[in-house]
Motif scaffolding. Structure first.
Motif, mmCIF file in Angstrom:
data_model
loop_
_atom_site.group_PDB
_atom_site.id
_atom_site.type_symbol
_atom_site.label_atom_id
_atom_site.label_comp_id
_atom_site.label_asym_id
_atom_site.label_seq_id
_atom_site.Cartn_x
_atom_site.Cartn_y
_atom_site.Cartn_z
ATOM 1 N N MET A 1 0.842 -1.181 0.000
ATOM 2 C CA MET A 1 0.000 0.000 0.000
ATOM 3 C C MET A 1 0.891 1.250 0.000
ATOM 4 S SD MET A 1 -2.922 1.040 2.687
ATOM 5 C CE MET A 1 -4.260 1.943 1.982
ATOM 6 N N THR A 2 0.465 2.254 -0.735
ATOM 7 C CA THR A 2 1.222 3.487 -0.842
ATOM 8 C C THR A 2 0.835 4.440 0.277
ATOM 9 O OG1 THR A 2 1.159 3.187 -3.245
ATOM 10 C CG2 THR A 2 1.898 5.318 -2.436
ATOM 11 N N ILE A 63 6.356 3.267 -0.515
ATOM 12 C CA ILE A 63 5.881 1.886 -0.441
ATOM 13 C C ILE A 63 6.883 1.135 0.428
ATOM 14 C CG2 ILE A 63 5.500 -0.274 -1.704
ATOM 15 C CD1 ILE A 63 4.418 1.325 -4.010
ATOM 16 N N ASP A 64 6.370 0.472 1.464
ATOM 17 C CA ASP A 64 7.208 -0.256 2.420
ATOM 18 C C ASP A 64 8.344 0.619 2.953
ATOM 19 O OD1 ASP A 64 5.635 -2.546 2.093
ATOM 20 O OD2 ASP A 64 6.854 -3.246 0.398
ATOM 21 N N GLY A 65 8.040 1.874 3.231
ATOM 22 C CA GLY A 65 9.027 2.792 3.802
ATOM 23 C C GLY A 65 10.027 3.356 2.816
ATOM 24 N N GLN A 66 9.938 2.974 1.541
ATOM 25 C CA GLN A 66 10.877 3.457 0.529
ATOM 26 C C GLN A 66 10.218 4.555 -0.306
ATOM 27 O OE1 GLN A 66 12.546 0.417 -1.987
ATOM 28 N NE2 GLN A 66 13.514 1.897 -3.329
ATOM 29 N N LEU A 67 10.921 5.686 -0.462
ATOM 30 C CA LEU A 67 10.438 6.792 -1.277
ATOM 31 C C LEU A 67 10.501 6.384 -2.751
ATOM 32 C CD1 LEU A 67 9.489 9.781 -1.331
ATOM 33 C CD2 LEU A 67 11.908 10.417 -1.531
ATOM 34 N N ILE A 68 9.327 6.340 -3.405
ATOM 35 C CA ILE A 68 9.271 5.911 -4.805
ATOM 36 C C ILE A 68 8.718 6.997 -5.723
ATOM 37 C CG2 ILE A 68 9.211 3.432 -4.376
ATOM 38 C CD1 ILE A 68 6.007 5.124 -5.214
ATOM 39 N N GLY A 69 8.332 8.127 -5.135
ATOM 40 C CA GLY A 69 7.802 9.210 -5.952
ATOM 41 C C GLY A 69 7.658 10.474 -5.129
ATOM 42 N N ALA A 70 7.567 11.595 -5.830
ATOM 43 C CA ALA A 70 7.390 12.869 -5.141
ATOM 44 C C ALA A 70 6.954 13.925 -6.140
ATOM 45 C CB ALA A 70 8.695 13.295 -4.465
ATOM 46 N N THR A 71 6.408 14.987 -5.612
ATOM 47 C CA THR A 71 6.111 16.165 -6.410
ATOM 48 C C THR A 71 6.299 17.402 -5.548
ATOM 49 O OG1 THR A 71 4.597 17.135 -8.017
ATOM 50 C CG2 THR A 71 3.619 16.307 -5.972
ATOM 51 N N THR A 72 6.622 18.496 -6.202
ATOM 52 C CA THR A 72 6.887 19.762 -5.531
ATOM 53 C C THR A 72 5.765 20.737 -5.841
ATOM 54 O OG1 THR A 72 9.256 19.383 -5.835
ATOM 55 C CG2 THR A 72 8.577 21.621 -5.269
ATOM 56 N N LEU A 73 5.310 21.429 -4.803
ATOM 57 C CA LEU A 73 4.286 22.458 -4.948
ATOM 58 C C LEU A 73 4.884 23.798 -4.547
ATOM 59 C CD1 LEU A 73 1.388 20.523 -3.205
ATOM 60 C CD2 LEU A 73 1.780 20.764 -5.669
ATOM 61 N N TYR A 74 4.751 24.784 -5.430
ATOM 62 C CA TYR A 74 5.225 26.137 -5.138
ATOM 63 C C TYR A 74 4.017 27.056 -5.044
ATOM 64 C CZ TYR A 74 9.888 24.575 -6.447
ATOM 65 O OH TYR A 74 11.079 23.913 -6.510
ATOM 66 N N ASN A 75 3.927 27.763 -3.933
ATOM 67 C CA ASN A 75 2.846 28.720 -3.712
ATOM 68 C C ASN A 75 3.481 30.088 -3.480
ATOM 69 O OD1 ASN A 75 0.587 29.618 -1.164
ATOM 70 N ND2 ASN A 75 0.043 29.454 -3.295
ATOM 71 N N LYS A 101 1.406 5.077 -13.369
ATOM 72 C CA LYS A 101 0.221 5.934 -13.533
ATOM 73 C C LYS A 101 -0.682 5.849 -12.299
ATOM 74 C CE LYS A 101 -3.647 6.842 -16.586
ATOM 75 N NZ LYS A 101 -4.388 6.451 -17.779
ATOM 76 N N GLU A 102 -0.830 4.656 -11.756
ATOM 77 C CA GLU A 102 -1.669 4.468 -10.561
ATOM 78 C C GLU A 102 -1.112 5.262 -9.370
ATOM 79 O OE1 GLU A 102 -2.251 0.766 -7.566
ATOM 80 O OE2 GLU A 102 -2.737 0.339 -9.677
ATOM 81 N N ILE A 103 0.179 5.192 -9.166
ATOM 82 C CA ILE A 103 0.804 5.925 -8.050
ATOM 83 C C ILE A 103 0.759 7.429 -8.313
ATOM 84 C CG2 ILE A 103 2.963 6.306 -6.797
ATOM 85 C CD1 ILE A 103 3.569 3.283 -7.358
ATOM 86 N N ALA A 104 0.988 7.832 -9.553
ATOM 87 C CA ALA A 104 0.928 9.257 -9.893
ATOM 88 C C ALA A 104 -0.473 9.814 -9.662
ATOM 89 C CB ALA A 104 1.358 9.472 -11.337
ATOM 90 N N THR A 105 -1.486 9.049 -10.006
ATOM 91 C CA THR A 105 -2.868 9.487 -9.777
ATOM 92 C C THR A 105 -3.146 9.627 -8.282
ATOM 93 O OG1 THR A 105 -3.582 8.422 -11.823
ATOM 94 C CG2 THR A 105 -5.296 8.915 -10.201
ATOM 95 N N ALA A 106 -2.691 8.667 -7.501
ATOM 96 C CA ALA A 106 -2.875 8.736 -6.049
ATOM 97 C C ALA A 106 -2.105 9.927 -5.467
ATOM 98 C CB ALA A 106 -2.427 7.428 -5.406
ATOM 99 N N LEU A 107 -0.906 10.183 -5.987
ATOM 100 C CA LEU A 107 -0.123 11.332 -5.525
ATOM 101 C C LEU A 107 -0.841 12.638 -5.857
ATOM 102 C CD1 LEU A 107 2.441 12.520 -4.238
ATOM 103 C CD2 LEU A 107 3.589 12.226 -6.441
#
Length: 174
Positions: A1-2, A63-75, A101-107
């Motif tokens: 689970m993510t 996933i399982d404590g490992q960073l597998i994705g990220a995105t940056t938000l600038y305000n 794509k599934e993880i990106a959508t959830a992110l």
């Protein structure tokens, strides 16, 4: 689970490793402002991950404590612009396109929730004009194309064109 959470300076090394891995694998990129290793430097990332930085938030996917994705938000919190946020540097490391794509959508769903909590009305994203996969991905999520900006970014002597996309978090009265 993510699992998703906002990254801090405690995540510096794993976040830097994620960025360096993504820099070498264009398939993992959805939207990207980092085109060289200098931007992924410890000094730059320390500033972006700092809790004192009110203009930048980085959401990570684990996933399982490992960073597998990220995105940056600038305000940009100045008069007239505080109602919108810019999404950049969204990358996911996964073995196949469907999982990516599934993880990106959830992110992005996490981004939408964050925006709602922060009373953000508009989400802007830029996608390199040659990143067809990303353009289709964002279109499937109802992002609209605002414009094509030629020579939007310059890295040494190389220019990158990008499409500007918009997603309305809240209905804005006319």
């Amino acid at each position: 689970m993510t699992h998703f959470r906002i990254l801090t300076n405690n995540d510096l090394i794993t976040y830097q490793q994620l960025l360096l891995n993504i820099l070498n694998k264009s398939d993992d990129v959805f939207t990207w402002g980092i085109y060289d290793y200098e931007i992924a430097s410890e000094d730059n990332l320390t500033h972006n991950l700092s809790q004192d930085n009110n203009n930048c938030t980085i959401i990570g996917a684990f996933i399982d404590g490992q960073l597998i994705g990220a995105t940056t938000l600038y305000n940009i919190k100045i008069h007239g612009l505080a109602h919108k946020i810019f999404l950049e540097n969204m990358g996911i490391i996964a073995n196949d396109n469907d999982t990516r794509k599934e993880i990106a959508t959830a992110l992005l769903n996490q981004v939408f929730q964050y925006c709602q909590k922060q009373d953000i009305e508009i989400l802007l994203a830029s996608v390199a004009s040659n990143n067809i996969t990303a353009k289709v991905f964002f279109s499937d999520l109802d992002f609209e194309v605002l414009a094509l900006e030629q020579h939007a970014r310059k890295y040494n002597s190389h220019y990158v064109d990008q499409h500007w996309l918009v997603y309305h978090i809240k209905e804005i009265p006319s």
